[in-house]
Design a protein around this motif. Structure first.
Motif, PDB file in Angstrom:
ATOM      1  N   SER A  78       1.308  -0.961  -0.126  1.00 49.07           N
ATOM      2  CA  SER A  78      -0.199   0.389   0.205  1.00 49.07           C
ATOM      3  C   SER A  78       1.613   0.957   0.383  1.00 49.07           C
ATOM      4  N   ASN A  79       2.170   1.035   0.215  1.00 51.64           N
ATOM      5  CA  ASN A  79       2.847   2.374   0.832  1.00 51.64           C
ATOM      6  C   ASN A  79       4.016   2.633  -0.749  1.00 51.64           C
ATOM      7  N   ARG A  80       3.156   1.544  -1.416  1.00 44.89           N
ATOM      8  CA  ARG A  80       4.718   1.869  -2.920  1.00 44.89           C
ATOM      9  C   ARG A  80       5.123   3.531  -3.132  1.00 44.89           C
ATOM     10  N   HIS A  81       4.050   3.573  -3.541  1.00 46.46           N
ATOM     11  CA  HIS A  81       3.153   4.803  -4.270  1.00 46.46           C
ATOM     12  C   HIS A  81       3.645   6.386  -3.525  1.00 46.46           C
ATOM     13  N   ALA A  82       3.500   5.964  -2.163  1.00 51.31           N
ATOM     14  CA  ALA A  82       4.412   7.532  -0.824  1.00 51.31           C
ATOM     15  C   ALA A  82       5.885   7.012  -0.800  1.00 51.31           C
ATOM     16  N   ASN A 308      -4.628  -0.958   4.635  1.00 49.04           N
ATOM     17  CA  ASN A 308      -5.117  -1.314   3.535  1.00 49.04           C
ATOM     18  C   ASN A 308      -6.386  -0.405   3.079  1.00 49.04           C
ATOM     19  N   CYS A 309      -6.324   0.987   3.425  1.00 46.53           N
ATOM     20  CA  CYS A 309      -7.560   1.705   3.723  1.00 46.53           C
ATOM     21  C   CYS A 309      -7.316   2.646   2.042  1.00 46.53           C
ATOM     22  N   ALA A 310      -5.734   3.010   1.465  1.00 42.94           N
ATOM     23  CA  ALA A 310      -5.181   3.540   0.294  1.00 42.94           C
ATOM     24  C   ALA A 310      -5.272   2.180  -0.649  1.00 42.94           C
ATOM     25  N   ASP A 311      -5.220   0.814  -0.753  1.00 46.02           N
ATOM     26  CA  ASP A 311      -5.766  -0.237  -1.962  1.00 46.02           C
ATOM     27  C   ASP A 311      -6.890  -0.669  -2.394  1.00 46.02           C
ATOM     28  N   PHE A 312      -7.967   0.027  -0.973  1.00 49.05           N
ATOM     29  CA  PHE A 312      -9.232  -0.592  -0.674  1.00 49.05           C
ATOM     30  C   PHE A 312     -10.072   0.861  -1.518  1.00 49.05           C
ATOM     31  N   ALA A 313      -9.708   2.610  -0.863  1.00 48.12           N
ATOM     32  CA  ALA A 313      -9.281   3.411  -1.696  1.00 48.12           C
ATOM     33  C   ALA A 313      -9.243   3.671  -2.871  1.00 48.12           C
ATOM     34  N   ASN A 314      -8.827   2.848  -4.050  1.00 50.48           N
ATOM     35  CA  ASN A 314      -8.265   2.665  -5.238  1.00 50.48           C
ATOM     36  C   ASN A 314      -8.728   2.177  -6.454  1.00 50.48           C
ATOM     37  N   ASN A 315      -9.496   1.345  -5.455  1.00 45.71           N
ATOM     38  CA  ASN A 315     -10.337   0.052  -6.002  1.00 45.71           C
ATOM     39  C   ASN A 315     -12.106   0.778  -6.263  1.00 45.71           C
ATOM     40  N   ALA A 316     -11.877   1.376  -7.320  1.00 45.96           N
ATOM     41  CA  ALA A 316     -13.283   1.880  -7.819  1.00 45.96           C
ATOM     42  C   ALA A 316     -14.165   1.559  -7.079  1.00 45.96           C
ATOM     43  N   GLU A 317     -14.147   0.164  -8.285  1.00 45.45           N
ATOM     44  CA  GLU A 317     -15.739  -0.406  -7.708  1.00 45.45           C
ATOM     45  C   GLU A 317     -15.936  -1.089  -6.250  1.00 45.45           C
ATOM     46  N   TYR A 376      -0.778   9.619   4.102  1.00 43.60           N
ATOM     47  CA  TYR A 376      -1.503  10.197   4.389  1.00 43.60           C
ATOM     48  C   TYR A 376      -2.690  10.370   3.385  1.00 43.60           C
ATOM     49  N   LEU A 377      -1.398  11.053   2.610  1.00 47.66           N
ATOM     50  CA  LEU A 377      -3.043  11.689   1.278  1.00 47.66           C
ATOM     51  C   LEU A 377      -3.579  10.312   1.144  1.00 47.66           C
ATOM     52  N   ASP A 378      -2.746   9.145   1.045  1.00 49.89           N
ATOM     53  CA  ASP A 378      -2.886   8.064  -0.464  1.00 49.89           C
ATOM     54  C   ASP A 378      -4.116   7.537   0.716  1.00 49.89           C
ATOM     55  N   GLY A 379      -3.861   7.338   2.319  1.00 49.88           N
ATOM     56  CA  GLY A 379      -4.696   6.225   3.162  1.00 49.88           C
ATOM     57  C   GLY A 379      -3.906   5.837   3.315  1.00 49.88           C
ATOM     58  N   CYS A 380      -2.559   4.513   3.189  1.00 52.63           N
ATOM     59  CA  CYS A 380      -1.920   3.881   4.218  1.00 52.63           C
ATOM     60  C   CYS A 380      -1.531   4.489   5.490  1.00 52.63           C
ATOM     61  N   GLY A 381      -2.666   5.424   6.173  1.00 52.36           N
ATOM     62  CA  GLY A 381      -2.662   5.542   7.825  1.00 52.36           C
ATOM     63  C   GLY A 381      -2.710   7.153   8.427  1.00 52.36           C
ATOM     64  N   LEU A 382      -2.459   6.722   9.421  1.00 53.84           N
ATOM     65  CA  LEU A 382      -2.481   8.521  10.186  1.00 53.84           C
ATOM     66  C   LEU A 382      -1.176   9.205  10.076  1.00 53.84           C
ATOM     67  N   ASN A 395      -9.238   9.989   1.940  1.00 50.08           N
ATOM     68  CA  ASN A 395     -10.584   9.038   1.536  1.00 50.08           C
ATOM     69  C   ASN A 395     -11.418   8.938   2.639  1.00 50.08           C
ATOM     70  N   GLU A 396     -12.616   8.455   3.024  1.00 54.50           N
ATOM     71  CA  GLU A 396     -13.359   8.771   4.102  1.00 54.50           C
ATOM     72  C   GLU A 396     -13.352   7.387   4.343  1.00 54.50           C
ATOM     73  N   LEU A 397     -12.523   6.330   4.852  1.00 49.26           N
ATOM     74  CA  LEU A 397     -11.917   4.900   4.770  1.00 49.26           C
ATOM     75  C   LEU A 397     -10.997   5.819   6.296  1.00 49.26           C
ATOM     76  N   THR A 398      -9.837   6.336   5.292  1.00 49.35           N
ATOM     77  CA  THR A 398      -9.155   7.052   6.538  1.00 49.35           C
ATOM     78  C   THR A 398      -9.321   7.937   8.038  1.00 49.35           C
ATOM     79  N   GLN A 399     -10.811   8.720   7.218  1.00 52.56           N
ATOM     80  CA  GLN A 399     -11.333   9.483   7.742  1.00 52.56           C
ATOM     81  C   GLN A 399     -11.983   8.323   9.064  1.00 52.56           C
ATOM     82  N   ALA A 400     -12.501   7.455   8.338  1.00 53.43           N
ATOM     83  CA  ALA A 400     -13.303   6.613   9.501  1.00 53.43           C
ATOM     84  C   ALA A 400     -12.036   6.252  11.149  1.00 53.43           C
TER      85      ALA A 400
END
Length: 453
Positions: A78-82, A308-317, A376-382, A395-400
Motif C-alpha cells: 500500500s505504501n509503494r506510491h508514497a 489497507n485503506c489506500a488499496d481499497f480507496a484505489n479500487n473504484a468498484e 497520509y494523502l493516499d490513506g496508508c495511515g495516520l 479518503n473517507e475510510l482513513t477519516q473513519a
C-alpha cells in the motif's frame, strides 16, 4: 480543514495515552491529561513551504554520495506510491545524493534485516518496526543516534511520536505513519445476510457470521502463510477478552503468559476457526492473495492494518462497498471499546556503520516526512508528523479510522514488534499452531509461559 482538526485530535489523544513502553531501556513520553495536550495539537498545521524550511537547512549539500536503503514497500504494498513520490522529491531536491533502494516482502524482510545486523552488512538507511524490534539492534550498537538531526525537525515531529524508538533517552528512529488493526467489512455481503451495519456487540457479530454462512458466504479471510496476519485476528480477540493492560503487560514481560483470560480468548479464536468462519484455504495463502479475495467478494470481513485503506480507496468498484470498525468487545468485565492494537511503529533508521551516517540522518528525517505526507494523502495511515498542505483528498475510510483513533483509550503495539526477537519468534510459532488447531488455549499459555521468560 475538518480533516486536519480530526487528525489534530488524534495526535492529542496519542499524546495523552500511555503508549507501549519498549522495555526497561526505552523511554516513552509520560502520559498527560488530554485537556493539556489538546491545545498544542489543535494549532494550525504549517504551510507546505514553511514545513520544508528546517529540512532545507538540515540537508546541506556536499560531495556527491550514494546511500542504500532497504524497506518493505514492494510493488504490491500500500505504501509503494508514497515511497516513490517521496524519493522522487528527494532526488529533485538533492541531486548530489543518489539513493539506491530495494523493497522486500514483510515476512522475509524480518529475517533479512536481522541477518544483516548480525553480519554488520546493513544498508545506510533501513525500514524497521519500533519498540523491541529496533531495540535489539540499538542494544547491539548497530544503529546511529538521531538526537542531533532531530533538533532540525522538532517543530514538525512531536517528540511523543518518537517514544517507541527512544532508548535510554536517545532517539534512534524516524516514524512514518501510525496504524491500527481494523475490522474491514464488505457491506454488500453483509446486506445479503440482513445487516446494514457492522454489528457492534460480539453476540450480534456471531449471529451475523452465522447468517453469512447460511448464505454461503465465508465470514473471514486470513493469510496463514504470513503469521503476522494471524496475529491481527488473535491479538484483537485477546485484547477484547482479557483487556489491553493485561496483553500489554504480557508483551512487555511484566506478566506471565499463564493467564486464564488469555487462554479463554485463544479458545474463542480457535472456535471461530473450527466453526468454519475462516476460509479453510487461507492457511496456505499470502496476505496479497487474501486481500484480493476480500476485494473480489469472497469474504465478508478482513482484519488487518489500516494501511489497507489506500488499496481499497484505489479500487473504484470495491471502495463504495467497504466500511471499517474496531473488533467488538467479548468480555465487558475486562475490556472495552477504544482499546486498539497498533500505534506508531513503521520507522526508518540509520546504520551506525554507514560511512555517511550524519548526512544519512538528515536525509532520513526529510524522506520520512515526505513518506508520511504522501502515505497520509493516499490513506496508508495516520500521520506521525504534523500534517501540512492540502489534506482534503484523504479518503473517507482513513477519516473513519481517524474517528476510531480519536476515541481510543489504549494502544497495544503489535506483539511481534513489542517483544524481543527471540520471544517474538517463539510467540509466532505458537500462533501458527493455534491457527492450525495444533494447540488449544491451555497449551498456548502454558507453553509460552515456559518458553518465554
Amino acid at each position: 480543514m475538518e480533516m486536519k482538526r480530526l487528525v489534530s485530535t488524534v495526535l492529542a489523544g496519542v499524546m495523552a495515552l500511555s503508549l507501549v513502553a519498549c522495555g526497561e531501556s526505552a523511554s516513552t513520553a509520560p502520559a498527560t491529561d488530554s485537556g493539556d495536550a489538546a491545545p498544542a495539537a489543535e494549532a494550525e498545521a504549517p504551510a507546505e513551504a514553511e514545513a520544508e524550511a528546517p529540512a532545507a537547512e538540515a540537508a546541506a549539500s556536499g560531495e556527491p554520495i550514494t546511500l542504500k536503503m532497504w524497506c518493505i514497500a514492494t510493488e504490491s504494498d500500500s505504501n509503494r506510491h508514497a515511497y516513490e513520490a517521496a524519493i522522487a522529491d528527494m532526488q529533485a531536491k538533492y541531486p548530489e545524493i543518489t539513493l539506491e533502494w530495494e523493497a522486500f516482502e514483510n515476512q522475509s524482510y524480518k529475517t533479512k534485516i536481522k541477518a544483516a545486523v548480525s553480519a554488520n552488512e546493513m544498508p545506510d538507511i533501513f525500514f524497521t518496526w519500533s519498540c523491541a524490534f529496533l531495540g535489539d539492534f540499538v542494544e547491539a550498537g548497530k544503529v546511529y543516534c538521531l538526537d542531533a538531526a532531530y533538533e532540525n525537525y522538532k517543530s514538525e515531529l512531536p517528540e511523543v511520536m518518537l517514544g517507541n524508538t527512544t532508548y535510554d533517552g536517545k532517539h534512534y528512529g524516524v516514524p512514518l505513519t501510525m496504524n491500527i488493526v481494523g475490522l474491514f467489512a464488505n457491506m454488500d455481503l453483509l446486506k445479503e445476510a440482513g445487516y446494514d451495519e457492522i454489528p457492534g456487540t460480539y453476540e450480534e457479530f456471531i449471529k451475523c457470521c452465522d447468517a453469512l454462512k447460511a448464505k454461503g458466504i465465508i465470514p473471514f479471510g486470513c493469510a496463514g502463510k504470513e503469521t503476522w496476519c494471524v496475529t491481527e485476528y488473535l491479538e484483537s480477540v485477546i485484547e477484547k477478552s482479557a483487556g489491553a493492560d493485561a496483553l500489554n503487560d504480557i508483551f512487555l514481560g511484566r506478566a506471565t503468559w499463564d493467564n486464564a483470560d488469555v487462554g479463554a480468548a485463544v479458545d474463542t479464536f480457535q472456535k471461530l476457526v473450527k466453526d468454519g468462519y475462516f476460509d479453510p484455504s487461507g492457511i496456505g495463502l499470502t496476505n496479497d492473495e487474501v486481500k484480493n479475495n476480500f476485494m473480489a467478494g469472497k469474504y465478508a470481513f478482513y482484519m488487518n492494518g489500516t494501511w489497507n485503506c489506500a488499496d481499497f480507496a484505489n479500487n473504484a468498484e470495491f471502495f463504495p462497498k467497504v466500511k471499517v470498525s474496531e473488533f467488538p468487545v467479548i468480555n465487558a468485565d475486562k475490556a472495552k471499546l477504544g482499546q486498539l492494537i497498533g500505534g506508531p511503529s513503521d520507522t526508518l533508521a540509520v546504520a551506525a556503520s554507514s560511512p555517511n551516517a550524519e548526512r544519512a540522518a538528515d536525509y532520513t528525517f526529510e524522506l520520512g516526512k515526505l513518506i508520511c505526507h504522501y502515505g497520509y494523502l493516499d490513506g496508508c495511515g495516520l500521520p506521525a508528523w504534523t500534517p501540512y498542505g492540502d489534506t482534503s483528498s484523504v479518503n473517507e475510510l482513513t477519516q473513519a479510522v481517524a474517528e476510531i483513533c480519536s476515541n481510543a483509550d489504549t494502544y497495544v503495539l503489535f506483539g511481534d514488534t513489542a517483544m524481543d526477537a527471540d520471544s517474538a519468534n517463539t510467540y509466532l510459532s505458537y500462533v501458527d499452531q493455534v491457527y492450525g488447531c495444533q494447540v488449544d488455549g491451555e497449551a498456548f499459555i502454558k507453553g509460552l509461559a515456559k518458553d518465554i521468560r
